[in-house]
Design a protein around this motif. Structure first.
Motif, PDB file in Angstrom:
ATOM      1  N   THR A   1       8.974   0.970   7.388  1.00 23.63           N
ATOM      2  CA  THR A   1       8.049  -0.238   6.704  1.00 23.63           C
ATOM      3  C   THR A   1       6.470   0.277   6.889  1.00 23.63           C
TER       4      THR A   1
ATOM      5  N   THR B   1      -3.994   3.918  -2.519  1.00 21.38           N
ATOM      6  CA  THR B   1      -5.160   2.994  -3.040  1.00 21.38           C
ATOM      7  C   THR B   1      -6.590   3.336  -2.700  1.00 21.38           C
TER       8      THR B   1
ATOM      9  N   SER C   1       4.090   6.397  -3.915  1.00 22.73           N
ATOM     10  CA  SER C   1       3.188   5.510  -3.987  1.00 22.73           C
ATOM     11  C   SER C   1       2.315   5.923  -5.221  1.00 22.73           C
ATOM     12  N   LYS C   2       2.025   5.455  -6.278  1.00 28.40           N
ATOM     13  CA  LYS C   2       1.266   6.001  -7.475  1.00 28.40           C
ATOM     14  C   LYS C   2       0.198   4.798  -7.958  1.00 28.40           C
ATOM     15  N   ARG C   3      -0.769   5.427  -8.052  1.00 27.70           N
ATOM     16  CA  ARG C   3      -1.965   4.784  -8.648  1.00 27.70           C
ATOM     17  C   ARG C   3      -2.791   5.249  -9.717  1.00 27.70           C
TER      18      ARG C   3
ATOM     19  N   LEU D   1      14.175   0.981  10.427  1.00 29.97           N
ATOM     20  CA  LEU D   1      13.584   0.215   9.326  1.00 29.97           C
ATOM     21  C   LEU D   1      12.055  -0.258   9.759  1.00 29.97           C
TER      22      LEU D   1
ATOM     23  N   ASN E   1       2.815  -4.713  -1.207  1.00 26.15           N
ATOM     24  CA  ASN E   1       1.755  -3.631  -0.892  1.00 26.15           C
ATOM     25  C   ASN E   1       1.656  -2.825  -2.251  1.00 26.15           C
ATOM     26  N   GLU E   2       2.460  -2.432  -2.894  1.00 23.87           N
ATOM     27  CA  GLU E   2       2.426  -1.487  -3.815  1.00 23.87           C
ATOM     28  C   GLU E   2       1.731  -2.129  -5.083  1.00 23.87           C
TER      29      GLU E   2
ATOM     30  N   PHE F   1       7.987  -6.619   1.102  1.00 20.82           N
ATOM     31  CA  PHE F   1       6.799  -5.865   2.015  1.00 20.82           C
ATOM     32  C   PHE F   1       6.321  -4.818   1.043  1.00 20.82           C
ATOM     33  N   ARG F   2       7.008  -3.985   0.671  1.00 22.29           N
ATOM     34  CA  ARG F   2       6.828  -2.917  -0.033  1.00 22.29           C
ATOM     35  C   ARG F   2       6.327  -3.243  -1.437  1.00 22.29           C
TER      36      ARG F   2
ATOM     37  N   ALA G   1       0.908   3.319   0.825  1.00 21.77           N
ATOM     38  CA  ALA G   1       0.202   2.473   0.026  1.00 21.77           C
ATOM     39  C   ALA G   1      -1.228   2.506   0.155  1.00 21.77           C
TER      40      ALA G   1
ATOM     41  N   SER H   1       5.549   3.351   4.823  1.00 19.91           N
ATOM     42  CA  SER H   1       5.450   2.846   3.384  1.00 19.91           C
ATOM     43  C   SER H   1       4.146   1.899   3.156  1.00 19.91           C
ATOM     44  N   ASN H   2       3.706   1.340   4.259  1.00 22.34           N
ATOM     45  CA  ASN H   2       2.578   0.571   4.177  1.00 22.34           C
ATOM     46  C   ASN H   2       1.169   1.816   4.074  1.00 22.34           C
TER      47      ASN H   2
ATOM     48  N   PHE I   1      11.818  -5.791   3.814  1.00 21.24           N
ATOM     49  CA  PHE I   1      11.150  -4.226   3.463  1.00 21.24           C
ATOM     50  C   PHE I   1      10.695  -4.204   2.331  1.00 21.24           C
TER      51      PHE I   1
END
Lengths: 181, 201
Positions: free
Chosen positions: A41, A52, A163-165, A37, B50-51, B46-47, A48, A44-45, B43
């Protein structure tokens, strides 16, 4: 024969050892899930952060072209060309231990044309003229790498982090042609 | 006599150590399960943060830039249409399709535009806030706040963040956003604040 079998079955010695093994395995499985996990995490960071950064840059530059457009402030040095961008992203993902085939980046313009990039391609895009909408999407495939050794239901399964922007182009390519003029 | 036998039986039950290990493992196992559940919650949080932060930042600058009045700009003036900023900002966030990434029960975003004119007195602003620069420049800010709620175990809802402290450099004082959430109702609240700015150069 029967009485011997009964004796073996009723014999308690070693039962604590069996309990200890099963219990330890369960605790180990929990710890391994926690470790995974943490790694997910971080992944995923990173996703993102990359989306961005790319969204901001693609908006300022109006796309990723091989050469900086005429009159770009700072010229070629200030412009991030597709090769530089590709190298930067690939390096970042590799540093996180993500295999080259496990991520991709998709840039979609207002016209609906999609440009899909990964570690082996150079992210050249179309020209996104002033005030056009640009979508950036980063996809990362991951597995529960350590947990799948202990938990069979996770074995071989791949999940995707997205992750979408959305941004707007700030660069005017065609100076002779302005809306409302 | 019967009481004596009962006592003996109870004594032998209490002194019996069979299954002692199992009890320990069950306790540790439960603790670890709660820990995993807590970590999954963190998690998700956090996600989501961030997003949300990335989306608000990117959409904020893009919306400000979009709403610049071109005619005023040619005269060397920075002017943005506030309603256009807010509308564009919201539409950009919608296009980012956050639902899939953050999976929130509810999402509410507020946004406001702050103008800092050229020549405005900024002496109260502390250094390092980014508001001050060596040259006196007109600037426009977009301040947005996103409130999200998520489902969690009510046992884990006791460690929620009920307020976000920050320094409001527009008013030069410490400020906070408080969330009217309740403890242990199985819903936790998250707030994200973003400030974007556009400077006339």
């Amino acid at each position: 024969m029967k009485s011997r079998l009964c004796k073996v079955l009723k014999n308690d010695s070693g039962s604590i050892a069996i309990e200890a093994v099963i219990g330890t395995l369960m605790i180990l499985a929990c710890l391994v899930v926690i470790m995974d996990l943490l790694v997910i995490t971080w992944k995923s960071n990173l996703t993102a952060q990359v989306s961005t950064k790319v969204a901001r840059q693609v908006g300022i530059q109006g796309g990723y072209r091989l050469k900086a457009p005429n009159g770009f402030p700072g010229g070629e040095n200030a412009y991030t060309n597709p090769r530089e961008l590709g190298a930067m992203i690939t390096e970042q993902f590799r540093a996180m231990g993500i295999a080259d085939g496990n991520w991709e980046m998709i840039i979609t313009g207002e016209d609906g044309r999609q440009y899909v990039y990964n570690a082996t391609s150079t992210p050249v895009t179309g020209e996104y003229d002033y005030q056009q909408i640009i979508k950036v999407e980063v996809r990362l495939r991951y597995q529960w790498e350590m947990s799948q050794m202990m938990l069979p239901m996770l074995r071989g399964r791949t999940y995707t982090l997205t992750s979408k922007r959305t941004t707007i182009s700030e660069w005017k390519y065609d100076y002779d042609n302005w809306a409302n003029e | 006599m019967t009481t004596g036998r009962m006592n003996n039986r109870m004594k032998s039950t209490l002194q019996n150590e069979d299954g002692m290990m199992t009890i320990w493992y069950v306790i540790i196992g439960l603790m670890l399960a709660l820990m995993i559940s807590g970590m999954l919650t963190s998690f998700m949080k956090f996600r989501a943060i961030n997003e949300m932060q990335g989306t608000l930042d990117v959409a904020g600058v893009a919306a400000l830039r979009f709403a610049v009045d071109e005619n005023a700009f040619r005269d060397g003036e920075l002017k943005v249409n506030e309603s256009v900023v807010i509308t564009k900002f919201r539409s950009l966030i919608e296009l980012s399709e956050l639902e899939r990434a953050i999976k929130a029960n509810s999402l509410h975003i507020t946004a406001r535009v702050i103008n800092v004119k050229q020549g405005q007195d900024l002496s109260h602003v502390p250094g390092g806030s980014g508001l001050l620069s060596s040259k006196d420049r007109a600037q426009v800010y977009l301040v947005s706040e996103a409130y999200m709620t998520f489902t969690t175990l009510s046992e884990l809802d006791k460690i929620i963040m009920t307020r976000l402290n920050y320094y409001d450099f527009f008013q030069s004082r410490a400020s906070e956003i408080s969330i009217n959430g309740t403890n242990a109702d199985g819903e936790y609240e998250v707030v994200v604040r973003s400030v974007s700015r556009l400077v006339l150069r």
